[in-house]
Design a protein around this motif. Structure first.
Motif, mmCIF file in Angstrom:
data_model
loop_
_atom_site.group_PDB
_atom_site.id
_atom_site.type_symbol
_atom_site.label_atom_id
_atom_site.label_comp_id
_atom_site.label_asym_id
_atom_site.label_seq_id
_atom_site.Cartn_x
_atom_site.Cartn_y
_atom_site.Cartn_z
ATOM 1 N N PHE A 33 0.806 -1.227 0.000
ATOM 2 C CA PHE A 33 0.000 0.000 0.000
ATOM 3 C C PHE A 33 0.840 1.280 0.000
ATOM 4 C CE2 PHE A 33 -2.684 3.106 2.462
ATOM 5 C CZ PHE A 33 -3.720 3.211 1.553
ATOM 6 N N LEU A 34 2.004 1.233 0.596
ATOM 7 C CA LEU A 34 2.828 2.437 0.737
ATOM 8 C C LEU A 34 3.790 2.653 -0.426
ATOM 9 C CD1 LEU A 34 3.584 2.197 4.542
ATOM 10 C CD2 LEU A 34 1.812 3.550 3.396
ATOM 11 N N ASN A 35 3.742 1.791 -1.407
ATOM 12 C CA ASN A 35 4.648 1.920 -2.549
ATOM 13 C C ASN A 35 3.907 1.968 -3.878
ATOM 14 O OD1 ASN A 35 7.395 2.088 -1.488
ATOM 15 N ND2 ASN A 35 6.848 0.150 -0.508
ATOM 16 N N LEU A 36 2.796 2.645 -3.898
ATOM 17 C CA LEU A 36 1.993 2.807 -5.112
ATOM 18 C C LEU A 36 2.836 3.315 -6.281
ATOM 19 C CD1 LEU A 36 -0.902 2.900 -6.357
ATOM 20 C CD2 LEU A 36 -1.082 5.229 -5.476
ATOM 21 N N HIS A 37 3.769 4.197 -6.006
ATOM 22 C CA HIS A 37 4.615 4.784 -7.046
ATOM 23 C C HIS A 37 5.502 3.752 -7.752
ATOM 24 C CE1 HIS A 37 6.988 4.666 -3.402
ATOM 25 N NE2 HIS A 37 8.082 4.899 -4.090
ATOM 26 N N LYS A 38 5.707 2.594 -7.135
ATOM 27 C CA LYS A 38 6.545 1.563 -7.754
ATOM 28 C C LYS A 38 5.814 0.786 -8.844
ATOM 29 C CE LYS A 38 9.706 0.864 -3.915
ATOM 30 N NZ LYS A 38 10.200 -0.094 -2.917
ATOM 31 N N TRP A 39 4.472 0.718 -8.759
ATOM 32 C CA TRP A 39 3.747 -0.045 -9.768
ATOM 33 C C TRP A 39 2.707 0.758 -10.535
ATOM 34 C CZ3 TRP A 39 -1.265 -0.531 -7.951
ATOM 35 C CH2 TRP A 39 -1.437 -0.522 -6.577
ATOM 36 N N LEU A 40 2.529 2.021 -10.175
ATOM 37 C CA LEU A 40 1.668 2.923 -10.961
ATOM 38 C C LEU A 40 2.558 4.077 -11.425
ATOM 39 C CD1 LEU A 40 -1.061 3.629 -12.119
ATOM 40 C CD2 LEU A 40 -1.677 4.665 -9.952
ATOM 41 N N GLU A 74 3.132 24.294 -17.624
ATOM 42 C CA GLU A 74 3.025 24.560 -16.191
ATOM 43 C C GLU A 74 2.823 23.249 -15.432
ATOM 44 O OE1 GLU A 74 -0.009 26.821 -13.114
ATOM 45 O OE2 GLU A 74 0.092 27.521 -15.179
ATOM 46 N N ALA A 75 3.664 23.025 -14.414
ATOM 47 C CA ALA A 75 3.592 21.800 -13.617
ATOM 48 C C ALA A 75 2.752 22.028 -12.367
ATOM 49 C CB ALA A 75 4.985 21.336 -13.235
ATOM 50 N N THR A 76 1.867 21.069 -12.080
ATOM 51 C CA THR A 76 1.019 21.108 -10.893
ATOM 52 C C THR A 76 1.125 19.755 -10.192
ATOM 53 O OG1 THR A 76 -0.560 22.513 -12.085
ATOM 54 C CG2 THR A 76 -1.347 21.473 -10.073
ATOM 55 N N VAL A 77 1.201 19.792 -8.870
ATOM 56 C CA VAL A 77 1.229 18.551 -8.108
ATOM 57 C C VAL A 77 -0.190 18.205 -7.686
ATOM 58 C CG1 VAL A 77 2.057 17.398 -6.024
ATOM 59 C CG2 VAL A 77 3.584 18.918 -7.293
ATOM 60 N N LYS A 78 -0.658 17.030 -8.096
ATOM 61 C CA LYS A 78 -1.959 16.497 -7.687
ATOM 62 C C LYS A 78 -1.696 15.496 -6.578
ATOM 63 C CE LYS A 78 -4.360 18.511 -10.979
ATOM 64 N NZ LYS A 78 -5.434 19.450 -10.715
ATOM 65 N N TRP A 79 -2.372 15.625 -5.449
ATOM 66 C CA TRP A 79 -2.080 14.778 -4.299
ATOM 67 C C TRP A 79 -3.351 14.254 -3.646
ATOM 68 C CZ3 TRP A 79 -4.236 16.251 0.270
ATOM 69 C CH2 TRP A 79 -4.658 17.581 0.358
ATOM 70 N N ALA A 80 -3.164 13.194 -2.870
ATOM 71 C CA ALA A 80 -4.272 12.613 -2.106
ATOM 72 C C ALA A 80 -3.729 11.999 -0.825
ATOM 73 C CB ALA A 80 -5.002 11.554 -2.921
ATOM 74 N N LYS A 81 -4.511 12.130 0.216
ATOM 75 C CA LYS A 81 -4.254 11.457 1.492
ATOM 76 C C LYS A 81 -5.285 10.340 1.560
ATOM 77 C CE LYS A 81 -4.487 12.467 6.455
ATOM 78 N NZ LYS A 81 -4.693 13.534 7.440
ATOM 79 N N GLU A 82 -4.814 9.087 1.691
ATOM 80 C CA GLU A 82 -5.697 7.930 1.607
ATOM 81 C C GLU A 82 -5.532 7.024 2.822
ATOM 82 O OE1 GLU A 82 -5.589 7.774 -3.262
ATOM 83 O OE2 GLU A 82 -4.189 6.528 -2.141
ATOM 84 N N LYS A 83 -6.646 6.414 3.207
ATOM 85 C CA LYS A 83 -6.669 5.535 4.381
ATOM 86 C C LYS A 83 -6.939 4.101 3.944
ATOM 87 C CE LYS A 83 -9.134 4.954 8.773
ATOM 88 N NZ LYS A 83 -10.204 5.536 9.610
ATOM 89 N N LEU A 84 -6.100 3.188 4.401
ATOM 90 C CA LEU A 84 -6.303 1.771 4.132
ATOM 91 C C LEU A 84 -7.471 1.278 4.971
ATOM 92 C CD1 LEU A 84 -5.319 -0.856 2.771
ATOM 93 C CD2 LEU A 84 -3.775 -1.167 4.724
ATOM 94 N N LEU A 85 -8.503 0.758 4.326
ATOM 95 C CA LEU A 85 -9.689 0.256 5.027
ATOM 96 C C LEU A 85 -9.648 -1.259 5.203
ATOM 97 C CD1 LEU A 85 -12.470 2.325 3.210
ATOM 98 C CD2 LEU A 85 -11.361 2.824 5.412
#
Length: 170
Positions: A33-40, A74-85
């Motif tokens: 769950f904490l390494n989403l950037h490795k596979w997306l 122009e670069a914009t950072v899109k972010w999300a705070k997510e909770k593992l359910l």
């Protein structure tokens, strides 16, 4: 694609098949769950915000972000705070909720699952990504479904490439 959804909750599901990869081999990617950037590949960073340092369990919070460049450069950072359910290794299912973000999600829950194709553990696998939430301002339901489909196809390719590379090394 499904009919236009406007006022009611949006619900959708997309999937991709990994014909040469067993579900049991694919699951560890999703379970991380904490390494989403490795596979997306579209995600630049993903890390722990709050939760136990040892062991991944429901309640853990992650921060995930992507840099999006507009046609004008122009670069914009899109972010999300997510909770593992939910993290269910038996069903190979992970469920999370978007809590805060700058993308436009209000009430949003997504589920990712890894299944064996035709119930055969030795065959290939299918990854699914489903969602349920309030409509996102500025997007159509079809745009959201296409976004999820593009991401699940990208995830499938990344995982398959990684597993293929691991097999060649071993």
């Amino acid at each position: 694609m499904a009919e236009e959804k406007s006022q009611e909750k949006w619900e959708g599901k997309v999937s991709a098949q990994l014909k040469g990869s067993k579900a049991r081999d694919v699951w560890p990617f999703y379970a991380d769950f904490l390494n989403l950037h490795k596979w997306l590949p579209s995600v630049d960073t993903c890390h722990l915000l709050d939760g136990p340092v040892t062991g991944l369990q429901p309640g853990v919070l992650r921060y995930a972000a992507s840099t999006v460049t507009s046609p004008s450069g122009e670069a914009t950072v899109k972010w999300a705070k997510e909770k593992l359910l939910e993290l269910d290794p038996i069903q190979r299912r992970l469920k999370y909720e978007v809590l805060e973000n700058n993308v436009g999600f209000k009430s949003w829950v997504a589920t990712m699952q890894v299944l064996p194709i035709d119930g055969d553990e030795e065959g290939g696998s299918e990854i699914t990504w489903s969602f349920s939430g309030d409509p996102v301002e500025g997007l159509s339901y079809e745009m959201m479904l296409a976004y999820y489909d593009s991401n699940v196809q990208s995830v499938a390719k990344t995982i398959e490439d990684s597993l293929s590379h691991q097999a060649q090394v071993n």
